[in-house]
Scaffold this motif. Structure first.
Motif, PDB file in Angstrom:
ATOM      1  N   LYS A 163       0.805  -1.223   0.000  1.00  0.00           N
ATOM      2  CA  LYS A 163       0.000   0.000   0.000  1.00  0.00           C
ATOM      3  C   LYS A 163       0.839   1.275   0.000  1.00  0.00           C
ATOM      4  CE  LYS A 163      -3.424  -1.352   3.223  1.00  0.00           C
ATOM      5  NZ  LYS A 163      -3.009  -2.734   3.335  1.00  0.00           N
ATOM      6  N   SER A 164       2.055   1.190   0.481  1.00  0.00           N
ATOM      7  CA  SER A 164       2.875   2.392   0.550  1.00  0.00           C
ATOM      8  C   SER A 164       4.269   2.089   0.027  1.00  0.00           C
ATOM      9  CB  SER A 164       2.988   2.861   2.008  1.00  0.00           C
ATOM     10  OG  SER A 164       3.680   1.874   2.751  1.00  0.00           O
ATOM     11  N   ILE A 165       5.034   3.128  -0.213  1.00  0.00           N
ATOM     12  CA  ILE A 165       6.405   2.923  -0.689  1.00  0.00           C
ATOM     13  C   ILE A 165       7.214   2.151   0.352  1.00  0.00           C
ATOM     14  CG2 ILE A 165       7.119   5.261   0.094  1.00  0.00           C
ATOM     15  CD1 ILE A 165       8.600   3.310  -2.894  1.00  0.00           C
ATOM     16  N   ASP A 166       6.984   2.452   1.630  1.00  0.00           N
ATOM     17  CA  ASP A 166       7.730   1.735   2.671  1.00  0.00           C
ATOM     18  C   ASP A 166       7.459   0.230   2.623  1.00  0.00           C
ATOM     19  OD1 ASP A 166       9.070   3.922   3.505  1.00  0.00           O
ATOM     20  OD2 ASP A 166       8.060   4.122   5.450  1.00  0.00           O
ATOM     21  N   GLU A 167       6.194  -0.127   2.379  1.00  0.00           N
ATOM     22  CA  GLU A 167       5.850  -1.553   2.291  1.00  0.00           C
ATOM     23  C   GLU A 167       6.602  -2.203   1.129  1.00  0.00           C
ATOM     24  OE1 GLU A 167       1.809  -3.231   2.187  1.00  0.00           O
ATOM     25  OE2 GLU A 167       1.270  -1.635   3.615  1.00  0.00           O
ATOM     26  N   ASP A 168       6.655  -1.495   0.011  1.00  0.00           N
ATOM     27  CA  ASP A 168       7.387  -2.008  -1.156  1.00  0.00           C
ATOM     28  C   ASP A 168       8.859  -2.193  -0.807  1.00  0.00           C
ATOM     29  OD1 ASP A 168       9.249  -1.381  -3.558  1.00  0.00           O
ATOM     30  OD2 ASP A 168       7.378  -1.978  -4.519  1.00  0.00           O
ATOM     31  N   LEU A 169       9.425  -1.215  -0.136  1.00  0.00           N
ATOM     32  CA  LEU A 169      10.859  -1.259   0.185  1.00  0.00           C
ATOM     33  C   LEU A 169      11.191  -2.429   1.108  1.00  0.00           C
ATOM     34  CD1 LEU A 169      11.596   2.563   0.586  1.00  0.00           C
ATOM     35  CD2 LEU A 169      12.145   1.088  -1.373  1.00  0.00           C
ATOM     36  N   LEU A 170      10.259  -2.745   2.022  1.00  0.00           N
ATOM     37  CA  LEU A 170      10.509  -3.838   2.973  1.00  0.00           C
ATOM     38  C   LEU A 170      10.582  -5.195   2.270  1.00  0.00           C
ATOM     39  CD1 LEU A 170       8.262  -2.905   6.047  1.00  0.00           C
ATOM     40  CD2 LEU A 170      10.703  -2.510   5.703  1.00  0.00           C
ATOM     41  N   MET A 171      10.011  -5.294   1.064  1.00  0.00           N
ATOM     42  CA  MET A 171      10.007  -6.579   0.359  1.00  0.00           C
ATOM     43  C   MET A 171      11.238  -6.771  -0.523  1.00  0.00           C
ATOM     44  SD  MET A 171       6.141  -7.318  -0.775  1.00  0.00           S
ATOM     45  CE  MET A 171       5.314  -5.747  -0.794  1.00  0.00           C
ATOM     46  N   ARG A 172      12.118  -5.782  -0.588  1.00  0.00           N
ATOM     47  CA  ARG A 172      13.277  -5.897  -1.486  1.00  0.00           C
ATOM     48  C   ARG A 172      14.386  -6.750  -0.876  1.00  0.00           C
ATOM     49  NH1 ARG A 172      13.123  -2.413  -6.011  1.00  0.00           N
ATOM     50  NH2 ARG A 172      10.994  -1.660  -6.068  1.00  0.00           N
ATOM     51  N   ASP A 173      15.364  -7.092  -1.693  1.00  0.00           N
ATOM     52  CA  ASP A 173      16.341  -8.104  -1.258  1.00  0.00           C
ATOM     53  C   ASP A 173      17.264  -7.679  -0.120  1.00  0.00           C
ATOM     54  OD1 ASP A 173      17.486  -6.353  -3.086  1.00  0.00           O
ATOM     55  OD2 ASP A 173      18.231  -7.905  -4.450  1.00  0.00           O
ATOM     56  N   PHE A 174      17.917  -6.516  -0.275  1.00  0.00           N
ATOM     57  CA  PHE A 174      18.907  -6.108   0.723  1.00  0.00           C
ATOM     58  C   PHE A 174      18.625  -4.672   1.178  1.00  0.00           C
ATOM     59  CE2 PHE A 174      20.927  -8.959  -2.392  1.00  0.00           C
ATOM     60  CZ  PHE A 174      21.017 -10.074  -1.562  1.00  0.00           C
ATOM     61  N   THR A 175      19.063  -4.348   2.356  1.00  0.00           N
ATOM     62  CA  THR A 175      18.786  -2.998   2.882  1.00  0.00           C
ATOM     63  C   THR A 175      19.360  -1.913   1.969  1.00  0.00           C
ATOM     64  OG1 THR A 175      20.802  -3.072   4.198  1.00  0.00           O
ATOM     65  CG2 THR A 175      18.768  -3.816   5.282  1.00  0.00           C
ATOM     66  N   ILE A 176      20.528  -2.187   1.361  1.00  0.00           N
ATOM     67  CA  ILE A 176      21.131  -1.170   0.495  1.00  0.00           C
ATOM     68  C   ILE A 176      20.330  -0.949  -0.786  1.00  0.00           C
ATOM     69  CG2 ILE A 176      23.491  -1.471   1.383  1.00  0.00           C
ATOM     70  CD1 ILE A 176      24.039  -3.115  -1.211  1.00  0.00           C
ATOM     71  N   ASN A 177      19.428  -1.905  -1.090  1.00  0.00           N
ATOM     72  CA  ASN A 177      18.559  -1.751  -2.259  1.00  0.00           C
ATOM     73  C   ASN A 177      17.162  -1.306  -1.861  1.00  0.00           C
ATOM     74  OD1 ASN A 177      20.535  -2.590  -4.006  1.00  0.00           O
ATOM     75  ND2 ASN A 177      19.866  -4.727  -4.056  1.00  0.00           N
ATOM     76  N   SER A 178      16.956  -1.082  -0.573  1.00  0.00           N
ATOM     77  CA  SER A 178      15.601  -0.792  -0.065  1.00  0.00           C
ATOM     78  C   SER A 178      15.425   0.682   0.229  1.00  0.00           C
ATOM     79  CB  SER A 178      15.317  -1.630   1.175  1.00  0.00           C
ATOM     80  OG  SER A 178      15.470  -2.987   0.867  1.00  0.00           O
ATOM     81  N   MET A 179      15.924   1.520  -0.624  1.00  0.00           N
ATOM     82  CA  MET A 179      15.790   2.967  -0.429  1.00  0.00           C
ATOM     83  C   MET A 179      15.122   3.576  -1.652  1.00  0.00           C
ATOM     84  SD  MET A 179      19.478   3.843   1.286  1.00  0.00           S
ATOM     85  CE  MET A 179      20.444   2.892   0.148  1.00  0.00           C
ATOM     86  N   ALA A 180      14.405   4.683  -1.424  1.00  0.00           N
ATOM     87  CA  ALA A 180      13.720   5.371  -2.526  1.00  0.00           C
ATOM     88  C   ALA A 180      13.909   6.877  -2.388  1.00  0.00           C
ATOM     89  CB  ALA A 180      12.227   5.028  -2.500  1.00  0.00           C
ATOM     90  N   LEU A 181      13.828   7.548  -3.533  1.00  0.00           N
ATOM     91  CA  LEU A 181      13.923   9.014  -3.581  1.00  0.00           C
ATOM     92  C   LEU A 181      12.679   9.535  -4.266  1.00  0.00           C
ATOM     93  CD1 LEU A 181      17.405  10.080  -5.021  1.00  0.00           C
ATOM     94  CD2 LEU A 181      16.427  10.810  -2.838  1.00  0.00           C
ATOM     95  N   ASP A 182      12.045  10.577  -3.684  1.00  0.00           N
ATOM     96  CA  ASP A 182      10.930  11.152  -4.427  1.00  0.00           C
ATOM     97  C   ASP A 182      11.415  12.350  -5.233  1.00  0.00           C
ATOM     98  OD1 ASP A 182      11.101  13.354  -2.805  1.00  0.00           O
ATOM     99  OD2 ASP A 182       9.270  12.916  -1.668  1.00  0.00           O
ATOM    100  N   GLN A 183      10.483  13.019  -5.938  1.00  0.00           N
ATOM    101  CA  GLN A 183      10.954  14.039  -6.877  1.00  0.00           C
ATOM    102  C   GLN A 183      11.525  15.267  -6.200  1.00  0.00           C
ATOM    103  OE1 GLN A 183       6.934  14.196  -7.268  1.00  0.00           O
ATOM    104  NE2 GLN A 183       6.938  15.896  -8.710  1.00  0.00           N
ATOM    105  N   LYS A 184      11.209  15.433  -4.891  1.00  0.00           N
ATOM    106  CA  LYS A 184      11.799  16.560  -4.164  1.00  0.00           C
ATOM    107  C   LYS A 184      13.171  16.200  -3.602  1.00  0.00           C
ATOM    108  CE  LYS A 184       7.302  18.199  -2.529  1.00  0.00           C
ATOM    109  NZ  LYS A 184       6.571  17.295  -1.590  1.00  0.00           N
ATOM    110  N   GLY A 185      13.573  14.968  -3.830  1.00  0.00           N
ATOM    111  CA  GLY A 185      14.876  14.550  -3.311  1.00  0.00           C
ATOM    112  C   GLY A 185      14.813  14.006  -1.902  1.00  0.00           C
TER     113      GLY A 185
END
Ligand code: ATP
Ligand code: MG
Length: 380
Positions: free
Chosen positions: A86-108
């Motif tokens: 439901k949220s970007i955080d939920e998506d990030l928690l499903m990724r493989d490694f913590t170093i790949n579990s980060m996101a940037l929005d358009q404001k940086g």
């Protein structure tokens, strides 16, 4: 890097204007924080694949991953994927490694629910709940060593232990997915350490390559960094490490027919080159591309090798460089001898090529046609 991120800005905005939140995720964010060059940008959004296609003029769906849409913008390709959860955080928690579990929005603004930044700083590959992450997709075990090879990071102790325990589950994964990660692992700057761990964890036994043993792994470890080598050269090394003299044992592992053909040619030429030096005819038959690659393989394995310059000079001095340069064609022969096409034709052409390449005969149509008659070639 900033330029690449800037190009992604309009994509995020376009989605945003249509009411869909969107973020840069995964490797691009990681590489930005590691101050490494960014190769491609993955974007995650709330929009469904159908909605993504209506937002952008140029999109392509990827045939194997129906959730991903490729968007072209300012000459760059972006992979836009629908967010899981439901949220970007939920998506990030499903990724493989913590170093790949980060996101940037358009404001940086950075989203980093698992503190991937700390792991980048400490140079560790770590998973949140590693046992679950690895059983969801066993390929991630190999990816752990692949990232380690690429970034020089250590696989966390916890994750390493889980890999040792679950190693055999890798054999459930499709060969094609394994081979892409294995190839990247071998190409990484820090392959020495990563390959050592691949061996000590036992994961190498489950890559689907029965010939991949500890000896093969030490061969690969001792090679110089292969980062900038051509793909077919790297695969040639992978075959050589396992003493494969043809690519046949890599069926299913080499994913394209072209690559298979290229590796086969290099292995054959490498074997030939063990007992010969290049002379005009063998160089002509092998082709310059393959010969240059074989010399590169020899150079990287500390064998005597011919310089590019020497080889290119020899190549440029050949009377012809391919059949197309020959003064006679198959059609000429059929007409001249008034015979049906058959095996004789190919044999005759081979013979004529050899005469011209070695300088026995000039590359002139009439002379060549006469010579075939008198030599009787092709009658068999
Ligand atoms: P590279 O720079 O080598 O392309 P990358 O991190 O972009 O590295 P990709 O394989 O392109 O790696 O995948 C993009 C992102 O998708 C990853 O950063 C990761 O977050 C996610 N991802 C890809 N494959 C998996 C997987 N098997 N399991 C979980 N997450 C994955
Ligand atoms: Mg990527």
């Amino acid at each position: 890097n900033q330029k690449m991120i800037d190009t992604a800005g309009p994509i995020l905005s376009q989605l945003h204007e249509r009411g869909f939140l969107a973020y840069i995720v995964g490797g691009a964010v990681r590489d930005l924080l590691c101050k490494r060059p960014i190769t491609d940008i993955d974007i995650v959004t709330e929009a469904t694949p159908e909605e993504i296609s209506t937002v952008f003029a140029k999109t392509f769906s990827m045939n194997n991953q129906h959730q991903t849409v490729i968007v072209r913008h300012s000459g760059c390709l972006f992979e836009v994927t629908t967010q899981r959860g439901k949220s970007i955080d939920e998506d990030l928690l499903m990724r493989d490694f913590t170093i790949n579990s980060m996101a940037l929005d358009q404001k940086g603004q950075l989203f980093d629910p698992l503190d991937g930044q700390a792991d980048i700083k400490n140079q560790v590959i770590r998973s949140h709940e590693p046992a679950a992450r690895m059983s969801e997709d066993p390929l991630r075990m190999l990816r752990a060593y692949r990232f380690s090879s690429d970034l020089g990071f250590k696989v966390s102790e916890n994750l390493g232990e889980i890999i040792r325990n679950q190693a055999e589950t890798l054999s459930r994964v499709a060969m094609e997915r394994i081979s892409k990660e294995f190839y990247k692992l071998v190409s990484g700057r820090f392959k020495q350490t990563a390959l050592k761990e691949l061996a000590s964890s036992g994961l190498y036994k489950h890559c689907g390559l029965p010939q991949l043993d500890k000896k093969a792994i030490s061969f690969l470890r001792e090679l110089p960094v292969l980062r900038n080598e051509k793909e077919e050269v790297i695969w040639t090394f992978i075959c050589l490490s396992m003493n494969l003299t043809s690519e046949s044992h890599l069926k299913g592992f080499l994913f394209s027919n072209q690559l298979t053909k290229d590796v086969r040619n290099r292995l054959a030429a490498f074997t030939y080159r063990k007992n010969h030096t290049w002379e005009v005819l063998s160089l002509y038959r092998t082709s310059i591309e393959v010969a240059l690659d074989v010399e590169r393989v020899r150079e990287l394995t500390d064998k005597s090798y011919m310089s590019n310059e020497e080889l290119l000079t020899m190549w440029e001095q050949l009377p012809i460089q391919s059949k197309n340069d020959l003064a006679v064609t198959g059609t000429d022969l059929l007409r001249h001898f008034k015979r049906e096409a058959g095996p004789w034709l190919g044999e005759a052409i081979l013979w004529v090529e050899e005469q011209v390449v070695t300088g026995n005969l000039p590359n002139e149509k009439d002379t060549l046609l006469q010579a075939i008659v008198t030599s009787n070639t092709g009658e068999g």
